[in-house]
Motif scaffolding. Structure first.
Motif, PDB file in Angstrom:
ATOM      1  N   GLU A  69     -12.679 -21.272  39.736  1.00 33.67           N
ATOM      2  CA  GLU A  69     -11.944 -20.379  39.203  1.00 33.67           C
ATOM      3  C   GLU A  69     -10.321 -20.171  39.882  1.00 33.67           C
ATOM      4  O   GLU A  69      -9.590 -19.053  39.153  1.00 33.67           O
ATOM      5  N   LYS A 101     -14.809 -12.198  32.468  1.00 33.24           N
ATOM      6  CA  LYS A 101     -15.655 -13.180  32.045  1.00 33.24           C
ATOM      7  C   LYS A 101     -17.281 -12.274  31.466  1.00 33.24           C
ATOM      8  O   LYS A 101     -17.734 -11.462  31.856  1.00 33.24           O
ATOM      9  N   ILE A 129      -9.553 -23.864  36.416  1.00 37.95           N
ATOM     10  CA  ILE A 129     -10.666 -23.984  36.467  1.00 37.95           C
ATOM     11  C   ILE A 129     -10.548 -25.472  37.062  1.00 37.95           C
ATOM     12  O   ILE A 129     -10.927 -26.446  35.611  1.00 37.95           O
TER      13      ILE A 129
END
Length: 660
Positions: A69, A101, A129
């Motif tokens: 990420e 998240k 990502i």
């Protein structure tokens, strides 16, 4: 309902790396990882899909290993972690931005959703990502497979050149997706596998890179990994469906336990949700018929006959889901052979063989599970349907069946054992050597045998048959059981009539069932003495040791490679599932549920210590009793939940005013 973790966990990378989350879908698929983020097990991944028989561990395949990420989302920027029911939730502080998240699996589908929401920021936040994929068994140990990557609208389709692995997709609801360079394999060191003495490196493939900007005008982003060609991409809607699923589980439990729901602590409610993770689909009693079973534990166990029957009442009846219990009982009855149920189902969908019936107690636990089902539901129709199977079980055990399993006509007890086989729940085997063979007449097996005979004596009249033959067998077994009492130790022998006529006097928890399941086999004084010995030598806050620390064979730490771990597995390691029988035995002897309930409270703290929201398989025998083995074990959850339910109901009944 949520389990929240303080900032100390977020600031401690070691602690965050030891806490693991788990998500599941009811088909045998799952996702798992660490709170900190880095993968430490070969089993960690966002989508580990059961692609064949749902409960078959051999068919569970790692498809999406994880996400890279970018530099923004990491251990240093994590400021909070919460388990919201069954949904893990992270909060990150990135400059002046706050980002959440969440991730979950869609019930009934091999689909995992990762959902991001920007809570506040002074300017747009860009996320980069990289999606890491694979196509190997979740056990690991494979070379890099060939995976064809194809760009599709809103994502990438992946076609592994691996038998039995279908195409799968990674989609996003917005953003820019770019295929990674061909052969972009990463390198991951799996520290938990290294500690277990197993291959500890993995090489996932970077499939694609996604770039997306989050802002106050567009604060959310969803990424979906699935074996479906066109999975739903609406993350907000999918999250609500997941939450409705969790709410429905709690509502079923509340309806089944109306007198207990209001007094239940938060950890009991969490166990109700944890119980659902073990319930999975399997082929039913007829070809193509839908059935169900229970996974023994995550991340590596499939469905085992013994574990399923021990767990059934806690995972289904205590949670208000008796229809699932009935389907499981029918599913297993279809696999009865020579009066025995299988210990395990073969991997890869192979037919059952003789070696799959290597258990003396799974079949007896089946009868006990059916007794509890009938007690909870009054469903006499199922008893009548299954009684021919029960009759076959008793007849086969009386005349003798596989592996030397037979009733001794002299004392009415059940004997079992064959060279090189492990037939009881203490089933560790190393390089062909059975660590705890327990050949002869194991104590818990004969408790279950006695209880099974008494159950058939009660069931027979409901089915138009005579109770007397079963009652006579039960009475002989009751009288014969007194042979287990060892006045030298003040408790029961673990095994009678072993090789050479030897009686095994090791102090183990198996004898607890003689008090927890019945009051017919021991006198009140014997029961008190037995509990005193088990309490002094075996009891810990997390469960009971599998062997007395005074025994020279005792191993207080469960660790090292496979051989060292299997040698310690039942030689001192603490087993969480025995906490349930211990608490119920305590209440039976003391005549009060309140002190026994207190023994279960430590599990509430444990839910935040290892496999988050669930109960570990085992713990070290020595303090501080560190959690080991599976991060979520069916019978650990089930027996604690069943014991809390039964003890709390006793308490309610004791407090109710006497009828006028």
């Amino acid at each position: 309902m949520a389990i929240r973790f303080g900032s100390d966990l977020c600031a401690d990378p070691v602690a965050a790396g030891q806490r693991e989350w788990l998500i599941s879908n009811g088909l045998g698929s799952y996702g798992s990882g660490t709170v900190a983020g880095p993968r430490t097990r070969s089993y960690h991944g966002l989508l580990v899909a059961a692609l064949g028989a749902p409960a078959d561990p051999c068919t569970r395949t790692l498809l999406v290993a994880g996400l890279e990420e970018g530099p923004a989302l990491n251990q240093r920027s994590m400021v909070a972690f919460t388990l919201e029911g069954s949904v893990p939730c992270w909060r990150y502080a990135i400059g002046d931005a706050l980002l959440e998240k969440r991730l979950w699996m869609q019930p009934g589908a091999h689909t995992t959703t990762v959902h991001y929401r920007l809570l506040q920021a002074s300017r747009p936040l860009e996320l980069q990502i990289a999606v890491l994929v694979h196509a190997r068994s979740h056990h690991g140990y494979s070379q890099e497979p060939t995976i064809d990557l194809r760009a599709v609208p809103r994502g990438v389709q992946l076609r592994p050149d691996v038998a039995g692995v279908p195409p799968f997709v990674v989609h996003s609801d917005r953003g820019r997706t770019e295929l990674a360079a061909p052969g972009d394999w990463g390198e991951v060191a799996l520290s938990a596998e290294r500690e277990r003495g197993l291959p500890s490196h993995d090489r996932p493939l970077r499939a694609c890179r996604i770039t997306v900007a989050l802002s106050s005008e567009a604060p959310t982003f969803s990424l979906v990994a699935s074996t479906e060609a066109a999975p739903p991409l609406d993350g907000e809607r999918s999250l609500q469906e997941r939450r409705r699923h969790d709410d429905a589980l709690l509502q079923q439990w509340q309806a089944a336990q109306p007198h207990l729901a209001d007094r239940a602590p938060a950890w009991v409610r969490q166990l109700v949700l944890a119980a659902d993770q073990f319930v999975v689909a399997r082929t039913g009693a007829g070809e193509g018929e839908a059935g169900q079973t229970l996974l023994a534990g995550y991340p590596w166990f499939g469905d085992w006959g013994r574990d399923t029957m021990i767990s059934l009442s806690g995972l289904t009846l205590a949670t208000g889901r008796p229809a699932i219990a009935a389907r499981i009982l029918r599913t297993y009855a279809a696999h009865l052979s020579a009066g025995m149920l299988p210990n395990r189902f073969p991997e890869g969908g192979e037919p059952l063989g003789e070696h799959d019936y290597n258990t003396v107690d799974a079949t007896l636990w089946y009868v006990e599970a059916l007794r509890r089902y009938h007690e909870a539901t009054g469903d006499t129709a199922l008893i009548r349907e299954l009684f021919p199977h029960l009759r076959q079980i008793v007849e086969a055990h009386c005349r003798g069946t596989r592996h030397g399993i037979r009733r001794d006509p002299v004392d009415g007890l059940l004997s079992a054992g064959a060279e090189g086989l492990q037939l009881t729940w203490m089933d560790a085997k190393v390089n062909g050597e059975v660590i705890t063979p327990r050949r002869g007449k194991p104590v818990e097996v004969n408790v279950l045998w006695s209880c099974a005979l008494r159950s058939l004596a009660r069931f027979a009249p409901l089915c138009g048959e005579a109770a007397e033959p079963y009652a006579a067998l039960a009475e002989q077994a009751r009288v014969g059981f007194q042979r287990f009492w060892n006045p030298q130790t003040g408790c029961c022998f673990d095994v009678l009539d072993g090789p050479g006529g030897h009686h095994e006097a090791a102090v183990r928890p198996n004898q607890l069932l003689a008090v927890a399941l019945t009051d017919q086999l021991l006198s009140p004084q014997q029961a008190r003495q037995l509990l005193e010995i088990c309490g002094q030598r075996l009891l810990t806050p997390m469960g009971l040791r599998s062997l007395d620390p005074r025994d020279p064979r005792y191993v207080g730490h469960y660790g090292g490679g496979p051989v060292a771990r299997d040698q310690a597995y039942h030689q001192g390691t603490v087993w969480g599932w025995w906490l349930g029988p211990w608490a119920l035995a305590q209440a039976r002897v003391q005549g009060s549920p309140q002190p026994a309930l207190q023994w279960l409270e430590a599990i509430g703290d444990h839910l935040a210590a290892a496999g988050l929201g669930s109960v570990s398989e085992i713990f070290d025998g020595d303090p501080p009793h560190a959690p080991r083995g599976c991060i979520a074990q069916a019978w650990s959850v089930a027996e604690v939940l069943r014991a809390w339910t039964e003890l709390s109901m006793m308490q309610v009944q004791a407090q109710a005013p006497e009828p006028r």
